[in-house]
Enzyme design. Structure first.
Site, PDB file in Angstrom:
ATOM      1  N   ASN A 105       0.863  -1.184   0.000  1.00  0.00           N
ATOM      2  CA  ASN A 105       0.000   0.000   0.000  1.00  0.00           C
ATOM      3  C   ASN A 105       0.897   1.230   0.000  1.00  0.00           C
ATOM      4  O   ASN A 105       1.140   1.849   1.029  1.00  0.00           O
ATOM      5  CB  ASN A 105      -0.883   0.010   1.254  1.00  0.00           C
ATOM      6  CG  ASN A 105      -2.177  -0.743   1.026  1.00  0.00           C
ATOM      7  OD1 ASN A 105      -2.699  -0.788  -0.091  1.00  0.00           O
ATOM      8  ND2 ASN A 105      -2.711  -1.317   2.083  1.00  0.00           N
ATOM      9  N   SER A 131      -5.758  -5.772  -3.268  1.00  0.00           N
ATOM     10  CA  SER A 131      -6.760  -5.685  -2.202  1.00  0.00           C
ATOM     11  C   SER A 131      -7.420  -7.013  -1.942  1.00  0.00           C
ATOM     12  O   SER A 131      -7.619  -7.813  -2.846  1.00  0.00           O
ATOM     13  CB  SER A 131      -7.837  -4.667  -2.559  1.00  0.00           C
ATOM     14  OG  SER A 131      -8.842  -4.687  -1.547  1.00  0.00           O
ATOM     15  N   LYS A 185      -5.669   2.061  -5.887  1.00  0.00           N
ATOM     16  CA  LYS A 185      -5.777   1.294  -4.638  1.00  0.00           C
ATOM     17  C   LYS A 185      -5.986   2.220  -3.447  1.00  0.00           C
ATOM     18  O   LYS A 185      -6.749   1.929  -2.530  1.00  0.00           O
ATOM     19  CB  LYS A 185      -4.513   0.432  -4.431  1.00  0.00           C
ATOM     20  CG  LYS A 185      -4.461  -0.290  -3.083  1.00  0.00           C
ATOM     21  CD  LYS A 185      -5.643  -1.221  -2.906  1.00  0.00           C
ATOM     22  CE  LYS A 185      -5.629  -2.150  -1.719  1.00  0.00           C
ATOM     23  NZ  LYS A 185      -5.385  -1.722  -0.407  1.00  0.00           N
ATOM     24  N   HIS A 188      -9.511   3.262  -3.504  1.00  0.00           N
ATOM     25  CA  HIS A 188     -10.283   2.089  -3.045  1.00  0.00           C
ATOM     26  C   HIS A 188     -10.337   2.094  -1.517  1.00  0.00           C
ATOM     27  O   HIS A 188     -11.382   1.909  -0.907  1.00  0.00           O
ATOM     28  CB  HIS A 188      -9.617   0.804  -3.566  1.00  0.00           C
ATOM     29  CG  HIS A 188     -10.041  -0.443  -2.842  1.00  0.00           C
ATOM     30  ND1 HIS A 188      -9.575  -0.775  -1.581  1.00  0.00           N
ATOM     31  CD2 HIS A 188     -10.909  -1.432  -3.178  1.00  0.00           C
ATOM     32  CE1 HIS A 188     -10.137  -1.902  -1.189  1.00  0.00           C
ATOM     33  NE2 HIS A 188     -10.946  -2.330  -2.142  1.00  0.00           N
ATOM     34  N   ASN A 189      -9.191   2.313  -0.898  1.00  0.00           N
ATOM     35  CA  ASN A 189      -9.155   2.314   0.563  1.00  0.00           C
ATOM     36  C   ASN A 189      -9.925   3.490   1.151  1.00  0.00           C
ATOM     37  O   ASN A 189     -10.539   3.360   2.204  1.00  0.00           O
ATOM     38  CB  ASN A 189      -7.710   2.326   1.057  1.00  0.00           C
ATOM     39  CG  ASN A 189      -7.060   0.964   0.947  1.00  0.00           C
ATOM     40  OD1 ASN A 189      -7.496   0.127   0.155  1.00  0.00           O
ATOM     41  ND2 ASN A 189      -6.019   0.722   1.717  1.00  0.00           N
ATOM     42  N   GLU A 192     -13.302   2.451   1.145  1.00  0.00           N
ATOM     43  CA  GLU A 192     -13.387   1.427   2.216  1.00  0.00           C
ATOM     44  C   GLU A 192     -13.581   2.110   3.580  1.00  0.00           C
ATOM     45  O   GLU A 192     -14.451   1.722   4.364  1.00  0.00           O
ATOM     46  CB  GLU A 192     -12.088   0.612   2.186  1.00  0.00           C
ATOM     47  CG  GLU A 192     -11.854  -0.360   3.313  1.00  0.00           C
ATOM     48  CD  GLU A 192     -10.441  -0.997   3.202  1.00  0.00           C
ATOM     49  OE1 GLU A 192     -10.119  -1.578   2.154  1.00  0.00           O
ATOM     50  OE2 GLU A 192      -9.668  -0.894   4.170  1.00  0.00           O
ATOM     51  N   TYR A 193     -12.803   3.147   3.847  1.00  0.00           N
ATOM     52  CA  TYR A 193     -12.926   3.874   5.116  1.00  0.00           C
ATOM     53  C   TYR A 193     -14.347   4.430   5.266  1.00  0.00           C
ATOM     54  O   TYR A 193     -14.948   4.348   6.336  1.00  0.00           O
ATOM     55  CB  TYR A 193     -11.956   5.062   5.147  1.00  0.00           C
ATOM     56  CG  TYR A 193     -10.567   4.789   5.674  1.00  0.00           C
ATOM     57  CD1 TYR A 193      -9.783   3.768   5.163  1.00  0.00           C
ATOM     58  CD2 TYR A 193     -10.021   5.597   6.667  1.00  0.00           C
ATOM     59  CE1 TYR A 193      -8.496   3.556   5.620  1.00  0.00           C
ATOM     60  CE2 TYR A 193      -8.732   5.394   7.145  1.00  0.00           C
ATOM     61  CZ  TYR A 193      -7.968   4.375   6.621  1.00  0.00           C
ATOM     62  OH  TYR A 193      -6.696   4.176   7.075  1.00  0.00           O
ATOM     63  N   LYS A 263      -3.357   3.272   8.616  1.00  0.00           N
ATOM     64  CA  LYS A 263      -1.979   3.244   8.135  1.00  0.00           C
ATOM     65  C   LYS A 263      -1.677   4.326   7.106  1.00  0.00           C
ATOM     66  O   LYS A 263      -0.534   4.471   6.702  1.00  0.00           O
ATOM     67  CB  LYS A 263      -1.662   1.864   7.567  1.00  0.00           C
ATOM     68  CG  LYS A 263      -1.664   0.778   8.652  1.00  0.00           C
ATOM     69  CD  LYS A 263      -0.900  -0.434   8.243  1.00  0.00           C
ATOM     70  CE  LYS A 263      -1.704  -1.669   7.932  1.00  0.00           C
ATOM     71  NZ  LYS A 263      -3.071  -1.802   8.275  1.00  0.00           N
TER      72      LYS A 263
HETATM   73  C1  6PG Z   1      -7.316  -4.160   1.298  1.00  0.00           C
HETATM   74  C2  6PG Z   1      -7.210  -3.361   2.550  1.00  0.00           C
HETATM   75  C3  6PG Z   1      -5.828  -3.458   3.112  1.00  0.00           C
HETATM   76  C4  6PG Z   1      -5.684  -2.870   4.506  1.00  0.00           C
HETATM   77  C5  6PG Z   1      -5.544  -1.363   4.416  1.00  0.00           C
HETATM   78  C6  6PG Z   1      -6.338  -0.568   5.380  1.00  0.00           C
HETATM   79  O1  6PG Z   1      -7.750  -3.570   0.328  1.00  0.00           O
HETATM   80  O2  6PG Z   1      -6.981  -5.334   1.327  1.00  0.00           O
HETATM   81  O3  6PG Z   1      -7.518  -2.036   2.317  1.00  0.00           O
HETATM   82  O4  6PG Z   1      -4.973  -2.884   2.179  1.00  0.00           O
HETATM   83  O5  6PG Z   1      -6.675  -3.298   5.331  1.00  0.00           O
HETATM   84  O6  6PG Z   1      -4.202  -1.155   4.593  1.00  0.00           O
HETATM   85  O7  6PG Z   1      -5.590  -0.374   6.495  1.00  0.00           O
HETATM   86  P1  6PG Z   1      -5.852   0.687   7.624  1.00  0.00           P
HETATM   87  O8  6PG Z   1      -7.305   0.575   7.992  1.00  0.00           O
HETATM   88  O9  6PG Z   1      -4.972   0.167   8.711  1.00  0.00           O
HETATM   89  O10 6PG Z   1      -5.446   2.014   7.142  1.00  0.00           O
END
Ligand code: 6PG
Length: 467
Positions: A105, A131, A185, A188-189, A192-193, A263
């Protein structure tokens, strides 16, 4: 297959060893090495019968030396200095035609810098977003590749073989040059958050405002996972909320400190969005909420000092479901806006429909919506905005009243819903032809003679306060 590279993997931590097993499981030969050789030996044992195509080496350099050319070496080491260190060592050990792949990442700015540096030394560099967590790495992640098409060509057979499949199609592709894969990516995160935060906000309201137990809420998530909200994050939320702590017999979530780590990828998404003059408000809210969550002691004091008590809320299950759907659409839409801005800024020509497609399986944000999103990007899309694509505009018109009802009830009863409110504020802004920044422009002109565009007139106009 003449052009296909021999494959090496450096870094056998949780993700590295899972990806290595996936590669072996798909019948590819693989060279591996780790900073500590004991870990490499442990991996050899773990690989068991899969180890037929495995070659283990004592060091990164030994691995590079013994691999047949052309070589492609995947780095599965923590982002940052360990990547720079491995690249430096590989630049000395490899030769023209070889490829270094960073599958961590990584901040895409680092990937751009490293691409230029590595390619100046005659090698090829790929920044690859992966991911799907540990299970994805082992059985099929979603893979976002940045680099030259020729570099991708050398690893494509293995990448498409190890990737997750959606209706038989690999969830992996070459998305653009240098940092494009890592940027996609990162966004994407960011999404995700936001999605995780929204699910947590709904959980909080049901629990502390609706008096439901974690198990009851978990069952609701489980039911939602059969409908429009179908997704990995809803599925796992249902499971964790119904899980019981073995030691205490309490709901598993009740023994977890309510302070979230991060992270960097969510934060980077927001930083890059702001740098490009965008605001991904739902993602920003989610990043901010994790920050606030880490101020545990202050929150404990705050409960005492401020004395605000969360009140009861009465919200129907269907209303939550619709609110979550609206909020999720908004989070995705904000993510794709950032991708659009970056694609222009860095001249990446990102294919948004394709990105949605490779997110349909394997990755953390995989959801039923992504298939519709890819279709929307291939069809009519006023202003290039997902929220205006006919199918999504219709869904929003239908689900926004629920989001509004949830935010209103939460605010009234003192429950924090930062991501829900931020999502709603954005969409309400986008639904107003005339907003309120006429006053902002007037204020700027008043105190700084900044000028404004006069309706039907000139830019650089000034108000009567300057006459
Ligand atoms: C994924 C996840 C993975 C990890 C992230 C999030 O796509 O597989 O996003 O990359 O869980 O690093 O991490 P943090 O929540 O610790 O920022």
């Amino acid at each position: 297959m003449a052009d296909v590279a021999s494959l090496g993997l450096y870094g056998l931590g949780t993700m590295g060893s899972a990806l290595a097993l996936n590669i072996l499981d798909n019948g590819f030969a693989l060279h591996v090495a780790n900073r500590t050789p004991e870990v490499t030996e442990r991996f050899r044992a773990e690989a068991g019968p899969l180890g037929a195509g495995l070659r283990v080496h004592d060091s990164l350099e030994a691995m590079a030396r013994e691999m047949p050319a052309p070589r492609a070496i995947i780095l599965m080491v923590p982002a940052g200095a360990p990547v720079d260190d491995a690249i430096e060592r590989l630049c000395d050990a490899l030769e023209a035609g070889d490829t270094i792949i960073d599958a961590g990442n990584t901040d895409f700015h680092d990937t751009r810098r490293r691409t230029a540096m590595v390619e100046a030394r005659g090698l090829t560099f790929i920044g690859m977003g992966v991911s799907g967590g540990e299970e994805g790495a082992r059985y099929g992640p979603s893979i976002m590749v940045g680099g030259t098409p020729a570099a991708y060509g050398k690893i494509k057979p293995v990448i498409t073989a190890i990737a997750a499949k959606f209706e038989g199609e690999a969830c992996a592709d070459h998305l653009g040059p240098d940092g494009a894969g890592h940027f996609v990516k990162t966004v994407h995160n960011g999404i995700e958050y936001a999605d995780m935060q929204m699910l947590a906000e709904a959980y909080g309201l049901m629990r502390y405002g609706g008096g439901m137990t974690p198990a009851e809420i978990g069952a609701r998530f489980e039911a939602w996972d059969q409908g429009a909200l179908k997704s990995y994050l809803v599925e796992i939320s249902g499971k964790v909320l119904q899980a019981v702590d073995r030691e205490t017999g309490h709901p598993a979530v009740d023994v977890i400190l309510d302070s979230a780590g991060q992270k960097g990828t969510g934060r980077w998404t927001v930083i890059e969005a702001l740098k490009m003059g965008q605001s991904a408000s739902a993602i920003e809210a989610a990043v901010g909420a994790r920050g606030w969550s880490s101020e545990k002691e202050a929150r404990v004091a705050g409960e005492e000092i401020l004395g605000t008590r969360r009140g009861a809320v009465e919200i129907a299950a269907e209303t939550y479901e619709q609110a979550l759907l609206a909020a999720r659409i908004i989070a995705y839409a904000q993510g794709f806006r950032i991708l659009g801005a970056a694609s222009e800024e860095y001249d990446w020509a990102l294919d948004f429909a394709r990105i949605a497609e490779i997110w349909r399986a394997g990755c953390i944000i995989r959801s039923a919506l992504l298939d519709d999103i890819s279709e929307a990007f291939r069809g009519e899309m006023p202003q290039g905005a997902l929220i205006f694509a006919p199918a999504f505009a219709a869904r929003l018109r239908e689900s926004l009243p629920a989001l509004r009802a949830v935010v209103a009830a939460a605010v009234q009863a003192g429950h924090p819903v930062p991501a829900f409110s931020a999502a709603l504020a954005w969409i309400d802004t986008m639904a107003q032809a005339r907003g309120t920044t006429d006053l902002i422009q007037a204020q700027r002109d008043f105190f700084g003679r900044h000028g404004f565009v006069r309706l039907g007139g000139d830019a650089g106009s000034h108000g009567p306060w300057w006459e």
